[in-house]
Design a protein around this motif. Structure first.
Motif, PDB file in Angstrom:
ATOM      1  N   PRO A   1      42.867  43.331  35.616  1.00  0.00           N
ATOM      2  CA  PRO A   1      43.450  44.291  36.554  1.00  0.00           C
ATOM      3  C   PRO A   1      43.872  43.638  37.868  1.00  0.00           C
ATOM      4  O   PRO A   1      43.333  42.609  38.272  1.00  0.00           O
ATOM      5  CB  PRO A   1      42.302  45.270  36.800  1.00  0.00           C
ATOM      6  N   ALA A   2      44.844  44.225  38.482  1.00  0.00           N
ATOM      7  CA  ALA A   2      45.223  43.917  39.874  1.00  0.00           C
ATOM      8  C   ALA A   2      45.570  42.459  40.121  1.00  0.00           C
ATOM      9  O   ALA A   2      45.284  41.919  41.174  1.00  0.00           O
ATOM     10  CB  ALA A   2      44.119  44.364  40.826  1.00  0.00           C
ATOM     11  N   ILE A   3      46.193  41.800  39.147  1.00  0.00           N
ATOM     12  CA  ILE A   3      46.559  40.395  39.359  1.00  0.00           C
ATOM     13  C   ILE A   3      47.926  40.237  39.997  1.00  0.00           C
ATOM     14  O   ILE A   3      48.271  39.177  40.460  1.00  0.00           O
ATOM     15  CB  ILE A   3      46.510  39.604  38.046  1.00  0.00           C
ATOM     16  N   ASP A   4      48.678  41.313  40.031  1.00  0.00           N
ATOM     17  CA  ASP A   4      50.009  41.290  40.622  1.00  0.00           C
ATOM     18  C   ASP A   4      49.910  40.835  42.084  1.00  0.00           C
ATOM     19  O   ASP A   4      49.092  41.351  42.840  1.00  0.00           O
ATOM     20  CB  ASP A   4      50.609  42.693  40.540  1.00  0.00           C
ATOM     21  N   PRO A   5      50.729  39.886  42.494  1.00  0.00           N
ATOM     22  CA  PRO A   5      50.641  39.422  43.884  1.00  0.00           C
ATOM     23  C   PRO A   5      50.974  40.517  44.904  1.00  0.00           C
ATOM     24  O   PRO A   5      50.627  40.393  46.078  1.00  0.00           O
ATOM     25  CB  PRO A   5      51.651  38.273  43.959  1.00  0.00           C
TER      26      PRO A   5
ATOM     27  N   SER B   1      50.291  49.356  20.122  1.00  0.00           N
ATOM     28  CA  SER B   1      49.329  48.372  20.599  1.00  0.00           C
ATOM     29  C   SER B   1      48.700  48.806  21.916  1.00  0.00           C
ATOM     30  O   SER B   1      49.241  49.642  22.633  1.00  0.00           O
ATOM     31  CB  SER B   1      50.014  47.019  20.830  1.00  0.00           C
ATOM     32  N   ILE B   2      47.571  48.192  22.218  1.00  0.00           N
ATOM     33  CA  ILE B   2      46.927  48.310  23.512  1.00  0.00           C
ATOM     34  C   ILE B   2      46.859  46.908  24.092  1.00  0.00           C
ATOM     35  O   ILE B   2      46.374  45.979  23.434  1.00  0.00           O
ATOM     36  CB  ILE B   2      45.502  48.895  23.401  1.00  0.00           C
ATOM     37  N   LEU B   3      47.357  46.755  25.301  1.00  0.00           N
ATOM     38  CA  LEU B   3      47.264  45.479  26.005  1.00  0.00           C
ATOM     39  C   LEU B   3      46.045  45.534  26.919  1.00  0.00           C
ATOM     40  O   LEU B   3      45.987  46.346  27.836  1.00  0.00           O
ATOM     41  CB  LEU B   3      48.526  45.215  26.833  1.00  0.00           C
ATOM     42  N   LEU B   4      45.066  44.699  26.631  1.00  0.00           N
ATOM     43  CA  LEU B   4      43.879  44.564  27.474  1.00  0.00           C
ATOM     44  C   LEU B   4      44.182  43.452  28.467  1.00  0.00           C
ATOM     45  O   LEU B   4      44.451  42.317  28.068  1.00  0.00           O
ATOM     46  CB  LEU B   4      42.661  44.216  26.619  1.00  0.00           C
ATOM     47  N   ALA B   5      44.195  43.788  29.742  1.00  0.00           N
ATOM     48  CA  ALA B   5      44.674  42.836  30.737  1.00  0.00           C
ATOM     49  C   ALA B   5      43.765  42.815  31.955  1.00  0.00           C
ATOM     50  O   ALA B   5      43.128  43.815  32.287  1.00  0.00           O
ATOM     51  CB  ALA B   5      46.091  43.209  31.161  1.00  0.00           C
TER      52      ALA B   5
ATOM     53  N   HIS C   1      40.523  45.022  31.690  1.00  0.00           N
ATOM     54  CA  HIS C   1      39.240  44.448  31.277  1.00  0.00           C
ATOM     55  C   HIS C   1      38.704  43.582  32.409  1.00  0.00           C
ATOM     56  O   HIS C   1      39.467  43.062  33.229  1.00  0.00           O
ATOM     57  CB  HIS C   1      39.351  43.646  29.983  1.00  0.00           C
ATOM     58  N   ASP C   2      37.380  43.443  32.468  1.00  0.00           N
ATOM     59  CA  ASP C   2      36.795  42.498  33.413  1.00  0.00           C
ATOM     60  C   ASP C   2      35.967  41.447  32.684  1.00  0.00           C
ATOM     61  O   ASP C   2      35.459  40.523  33.283  1.00  0.00           O
ATOM     62  CB  ASP C   2      35.977  43.202  34.498  1.00  0.00           C
TER      63      ASP C   2
ATOM     64  N   GLN D   1      43.243  32.207  29.600  1.00  0.00           N
ATOM     65  CA  GLN D   1      41.910  31.624  29.440  1.00  0.00           C
ATOM     66  C   GLN D   1      40.968  32.223  30.461  1.00  0.00           C
ATOM     67  O   GLN D   1      41.402  32.780  31.472  1.00  0.00           O
ATOM     68  CB  GLN D   1      41.977  30.110  29.559  1.00  0.00           C
ATOM     69  N   GLY D   2      39.683  32.095  30.193  1.00  0.00           N
ATOM     70  CA  GLY D   2      38.677  32.658  31.091  1.00  0.00           C
ATOM     71  C   GLY D   2      38.878  34.151  31.241  1.00  0.00           C
ATOM     72  O   GLY D   2      39.170  34.847  30.284  1.00  0.00           O
ATOM     73  N   LYS D   3      38.722  34.649  32.461  1.00  0.00           N
ATOM     74  CA  LYS D   3      38.928  36.082  32.710  1.00  0.00           C
ATOM     75  C   LYS D   3      40.407  36.440  32.803  1.00  0.00           C
ATOM     76  O   LYS D   3      40.768  37.602  32.820  1.00  0.00           O
ATOM     77  CB  LYS D   3      38.213  36.504  33.988  1.00  0.00           C
ATOM     78  N   MET D   4      41.256  35.440  32.858  1.00  0.00           N
ATOM     79  CA  MET D   4      42.704  35.671  32.945  1.00  0.00           C
ATOM     80  C   MET D   4      43.324  35.636  31.549  1.00  0.00           C
ATOM     81  O   MET D   4      44.144  34.785  31.222  1.00  0.00           O
ATOM     82  CB  MET D   4      43.348  34.623  33.856  1.00  0.00           C
ATOM     83  N   ARG D   5      42.901  36.582  30.714  1.00  0.00           N
ATOM     84  CA  ARG D   5      43.416  36.680  29.348  1.00  0.00           C
ATOM     85  C   ARG D   5      44.097  38.022  29.157  1.00  0.00           C
ATOM     86  O   ARG D   5      43.624  39.045  29.641  1.00  0.00           O
ATOM     87  CB  ARG D   5      42.285  36.536  28.332  1.00  0.00           C
ATOM     88  N   TRP D   6      45.198  37.988  28.424  1.00  0.00           N
ATOM     89  CA  TRP D   6      45.921  39.187  28.026  1.00  0.00           C
ATOM     90  C   TRP D   6      45.765  39.280  26.512  1.00  0.00           C
ATOM     91  O   TRP D   6      46.248  38.429  25.778  1.00  0.00           O
ATOM     92  CB  TRP D   6      47.389  39.075  28.415  1.00  0.00           C
TER      93      TRP D   6
END
Length: 137
Positions: A59-63, A53-57, A12-13, A36-41
């Motif tokens: 994208p591309a936050i992995d370091p 379930s579907i996890l809406l997460a 999600h964005d 919180q904010g755009k950093m929500r799972w």
């Protein structure tokens, strides 16, 4: 072996728009909403099916994801080519109408009899993910 699909991932964005689509348009229940904010799972799933379930997460936050990879993921999401899922329902026409009435879904394909023997429709969620819904017969 006794293996089942527990959760699937979609990016999600805009967490609020995604939440509204899956909860209000598709009728899924919210199982968790962390961050919180755009950093929500946000975990959602069909009512009465607690094991799926579907996890809406975000994208591309992995370091380990490079800036180039983040750019490519953002471009693919904008085109609607990054994520997709296939859902099923017994009443495709009623489901299609419910999703339309709920608001912001982009219709990709109205309910159609496919030459390969199924009847389905398609939407894009607020993040551009393709959501195909197939009628169970």
């Amino acid at each position: 072996m006794d293996i089942s699909i527990h959760a699937s991932f979609l990016p999600h964005d805009d967490p609020d728009a995604s939440l509204a689509f899956y909860r209000d348009a598709l009728g899924f229940e919210v199982r968790s909403d962390v961050g919180q904010g755009k950093m929500r799972w946000i975990t959602v799933g069909p009512v009465g099916q607690p094991g799926t379930s579907i996890l809406l997460a975000p994208p591309a936050i992995d370091p380990g994801v490079s800036e180039d990879e983040r750019r490519i993921i953002a471009e693919m999401m904008a085109k609607g080519t990054y994520g997709w899922i296939l859902l099923a329902t017994r009443d495709l026409d009623a489901t299609f109408e419910k999703v339309l009435q709920a608001g912001d879904a982009e219709v990709v394909q109205e309910p159609t009899d496919q030459p390969y023997g199924i009847r389905d429709c398609a939407f894009r969620d607020p993040a551009g993910n393709l959501i195909r819904i197939q009628e169970l017969r």
